[in-house]
Design an enzyme around this catalytic site. Structure first.
Site, short mmCIF file in Angstrom:
data_model
loop_
_atom_site.label_atom_id
_atom_site.label_comp_id
_atom_site.label_asym_id
_atom_site.label_seq_id
_atom_site.Cartn_x
_atom_site.Cartn_y
_atom_site.Cartn_z
CG HIS A 1 -0.39 0.17 2.52
ND1 HIS A 1 -0.41 1.23 3.07
CD2 HIS A 1 -0.26 -0.88 3.41
CE1 HIS A 1 0.16 0.89 4.40
NE2 HIS A 1 -0.05 -0.24 4.56
CD GLU B 1 -3.08 -1.51 5.64
OE1 GLU B 1 -3.28 -2.31 6.33
OE2 GLU B 1 -2.50 -0.38 5.90
CD GLU B 2 -1.56 2.65 7.59
OE1 GLU B 2 -2.20 2.32 8.59
OE2 GLU B 2 -0.53 2.36 7.46
CG ASP C 1 1.13 -4.01 5.60
OD1 ASP C 1 1.83 -3.08 6.00
OD2 ASP C 1 -0.03 -3.55 5.25
CG HIS D 1 0.57 2.94 12.74
ND1 HIS D 1 -0.90 2.66 12.73
CD2 HIS D 1 0.89 2.26 11.49
CE1 HIS D 1 -1.38 1.95 11.52
NE2 HIS D 1 -0.34 1.88 10.95
ZN LIG Z 1 0.73 -1.01 6.34
#
Ligand SMILES: [Zn+2]
Length: 346
Positions: free
Chosen positions: A71, A222-223, A242, A322
């Site tokens: 992504h 995706e997020e 990912d 993140h």
């Molecule tokens: Zn990711």
């Protein structure tokens, strides 16, 4: 497989993609970069209506089509309210940890293409002034953007051309150390984008074709959980590249590729996942198998949206996901090795 020779290509590609902002839904700056990388290797990019870019590779056997997704979207923010004092309140695009963005430089991207930087700050912003500067919960109610402009009212901010719905990107802070550590925001998932391009370059340099017709997909949602919700109907297998996770009860590390057996939503296809584990073993890929919670991928999004595919996921494990993330070039190289053996396997 001498992936080590591609270290400069991996790092430069990753840095290029990380330094161009692409919060969820904000595609216009990064798609030209995607096209530039594709053209340099001799490929065009096509798009669906979710702005997912595709590079199509002819296989030795074109009777079957597989898809590998990495992504392109990252975490970001979107303007909710311009406050009466000229500060700006936002809401998150993806799973932001507000503590990790306090003090960070952010950029507002208006619909007219103007850019303004600002400081992401807490309303209790100084230990010299506020009793709760250390303890106030950092969330979208306590965090605001102060533009790097002398504005003190809502009208002055509006006069700059800024309005609700404008996208806010976060300074990524890309760094690379001599021992192979990459420290940056958005290693999720731009290390995967770099892995896909490196695999493609390696195969091209060595005259290797994928076994089956292959779509390399670069989704944009995706997020927030629906990047893989649409995939072309001819796709029989969807493998998401990912990040892997690091922490208690997890097996992953910054030096290995993590094969995800189950995420928050569902186990991945047993046959396809077993095949990846088998390929990793046979080809001396340094891997772990892991089960993730509070985590999903576009491959599972594809399944949950009703696509008729076998799904799997793997990728480099990342510390402090993140936030300002960290991994080692080793984990990326192991990911690329597994990707190449998957693409060329029966
Ligand atoms: Zn990711």
């Amino acid at each position: 497989m001498k992936i080590e020779n591609y270290r400069d290509y991996i790092l430069n590609t990753m840095k290029d993609f990380i330094e161009v902002p692409s919060p969820v839904s904000y595609y216009e700056e990064i798609l030209p970069l995607l096209e530039k990388y594709a053209i340099n290797l001799g490929y065009d990019v096509t798009y669906d209506r979710k702005r997912t870019g595709y590079i199509t590779l002819e296989g030795e056997d074109n009777s079957k089509t597989i898809c590998v997704g990495a992504h392109l979207d990252t975490l970001g923010l979107i303007i909710k309210t311009i406050n009466s004092d000229g500060s700006i309140s936002v809401t998150q695009l993806g799973g932001i940890n507000y503590s990790s963005i306090e003090g960070e430089t952010v950029t507002v991207h208006t619909r007219e293409g103007k850019k303004y930087t600002g400081l992401m700050t807490c309303i209790s912003h100084s230990v010299h002034v506020f009793d709760d500067a250390r303890t106030l919960q950092r969330d979208e109610n306590s965090m605001v953007i102060m533009l790097d402009k002398n504005v003190t009212s809502e009208d002055e901010v509006i006069a700059l051309g800024i309005e609700a719905g404008d996208i806010v990107s976060i300074n990524p802070r890309f760094e690379y150390t001599e021992d192979g550590y990459i420290k940056s925001r958005f290693i999720d998932d731009k290390a995967a984008v770099a892995s896909v391009f490196t695999a493609l370059k390696y195969m091209k340099d060595n005259g290797i074709k994928p076994k089956y017709r292959t779509l390399l997909a670069f989704p944009f949602y995706e997020e927030i959980g629906h990047g893989g919700a649409y995939i072309p109907s001819e796709v029989e297998e969807y493998v998401a590249i990912d990040i892997g996770l690091i922490g208690p009860e997890l097996n992953g590390s910054e030096y290995q590729v993590s094969i995800c057996a189950k995420d928050n939503y569902s186990p991945y296809d047993r046959g396809l996942t077993t095949k990846l584990i088998q390929l990793a073993k046979e080809n001396e890929v340094d891997y772990v198998v892991d089960v993730f919670y509070r985590y999903g991928t576009d491959a599972n999004a594809a399944v949950r949206a009703g696509n008729n595919v076998y799904a799997a996921a793997f990728g480099m494990a990342v510390h402090s996901s993140h936030g300002v993330e960290r991994t080692n070039i080793k984990a990326i190289e192991e990911t690329i090795k597994l990707l190449i053996v998957y693409l060329t396997s029966k």
